[in-house]
Scaffold this active site. Structure first.
Site, PDB file in Angstrom:
ATOM      1  CE  LYS A   1      -3.914  -2.370   1.985  1.00  0.00           C
ATOM      2  NZ  LYS A   1      -4.635  -2.709   3.134  1.00  0.00           N
TER       3      LYS A   1
ATOM      4  CD  GLN B   1      -3.829  -4.694   6.215  1.00  0.00           C
ATOM      5  OE1 GLN B   1      -3.773  -3.489   5.502  1.00  0.00           O
ATOM      6  NE2 GLN B   1      -4.152  -5.675   5.790  1.00  0.00           N
TER       7      GLN B   1
ATOM      8  CG  ASP C   1     -10.156   0.061   4.620  1.00  0.00           C
ATOM      9  OD1 ASP C   1      -9.644  -0.621   3.715  1.00  0.00           O
ATOM     10  OD2 ASP C   1      -9.450  -0.370   5.789  1.00  0.00           O
TER      11      ASP C   1
END
Ligand code: GUN
Length: 284
Positions: A52, A96, A119
């Protein structure tokens, strides 16, 4: 023989477009910024986070990494989220998943400012997706829709079957397919006649987390098969949820693992970070 949907190529196109947008925003004094938070040292999570960060750098997106020890307390993590919510140069916050079991992941997600929730995991964004009035789309399902669109496959009226009901993939995937006028069925571990239901699918999305779970006898000839799995087979080799070698023979389109859905997830994260930067700066 099925045609391969090349996730690497489609992701590269999305990333190139994102990079152009970032360049233009930067010229206007807005550099999109993403904060990536990782707790503990799970090797898979570490790889994802590294990828990422690398993708951000390539697109011209500013990124910050917060790598916290396994022993981090809920309060410490919540304090960091509050700080990132207020940080002006950070437009997107990604924590995460999975977090160590000592931490309350739901509370952490709810603490993220929904405008920075790239997200799309916050209940407010999940609700927006359900209604169809969303700012951010969840990265993996949105990436899958891009893959389907890249081959001009029409979803309208098709029987779409999603195997898996996770909040990250299965549920939002079903919702996006519904928004595209698919007739959607969600299967899960308690589903009866799973093979029979799958066999009816024109579009089959496998997000089970079990190596080669979808076998050729479960697939309708000519179906579009999307494999979200990142599993290891008996020899420890990376594979998906689909028995690729045999399903490839009867499907019309299929995504490989690796090189299918995986690269799309990161591309969509970059796209969401740009959307967040635009929204927070009133550049729409
Ligand atoms: N872990 C596995 N996939 C994801 C994802 O898309 N976002 C986050 N935050 N964690 C993940």
């Amino acid at each position: 023989m099925a045609k391969l949907i090349d996730g690497k190529a489609v992701a590269a196109e999305v990333r190139a477009k994102v990079a152009l947008e970032v360049e233009e925003l930067t010229r206007n004094g807005v550099v999109p910024g993403l904060a990536v938070v990782i707790v503990g040292d799970d090797p898979a999570s570490r790889t994802y986070v590294n990828n990422k960060k690398k993708a951000c750098a390539q697109a011209g997106i500013y990124s910050e990494e917060y790598a916290l020890p396994e022993t981090t307390s809920q309060e410490e993590l919540m304090t960091l989220i509050q700080k990132l919510n207020l940080k002006k140069d950070i437009n997107g916050i990604l924590v995460q998943s999975p977090l160590p079991s000592t931490l309350d992941e739901e509370a952490v997600v709810e603490a993220i400012n929904p405008e920075k929730d790239v997200d799309a995991f916050h209940p407010s964004n999940v609700g927006r997706i359900m209604i169809g009035n969303f700012h951010f789309l969840p990265c993996t399902p949105a990436g899958i829709i891009e893959l389907i669109n890249s081959e001009q496959i029409d979803i309208t009226g098709k029987n779409c079957v999603v195997i898996g009901r996770s909040n990250i993939v299965g549920k939002p995937m079903a919702m996006l397919l519904l928004h595209h006028n698919g007739t959607v069925t969600i299967c899960h571990s308690k589903t009866r006649n799973l093979a029979e239901i799958c066999k009816n699918a024109d579009i089959l999305v496998a997000a089970v987390g079990k190596p080669k779970f979808v076998t050729a006898d479960m697939v309708k000839p000519g179906a579009v098969v999307i494999d979200v799995g990142m599993d290891r087979d008996m020899d420890g080799k990376l594979c998906g949820d689909v028995d690729f070698v045999n399903v490839e023979k009867i499907a019309s389109w299929i995504t490989p693992v690796p090189g299918g859905v995986g690269p799309m997830t990161i591309a969509m994260l970059l796209k969401n970070t740009v959307v967040a930067a635009r929204r927070q700066n009133g550049i729409l």
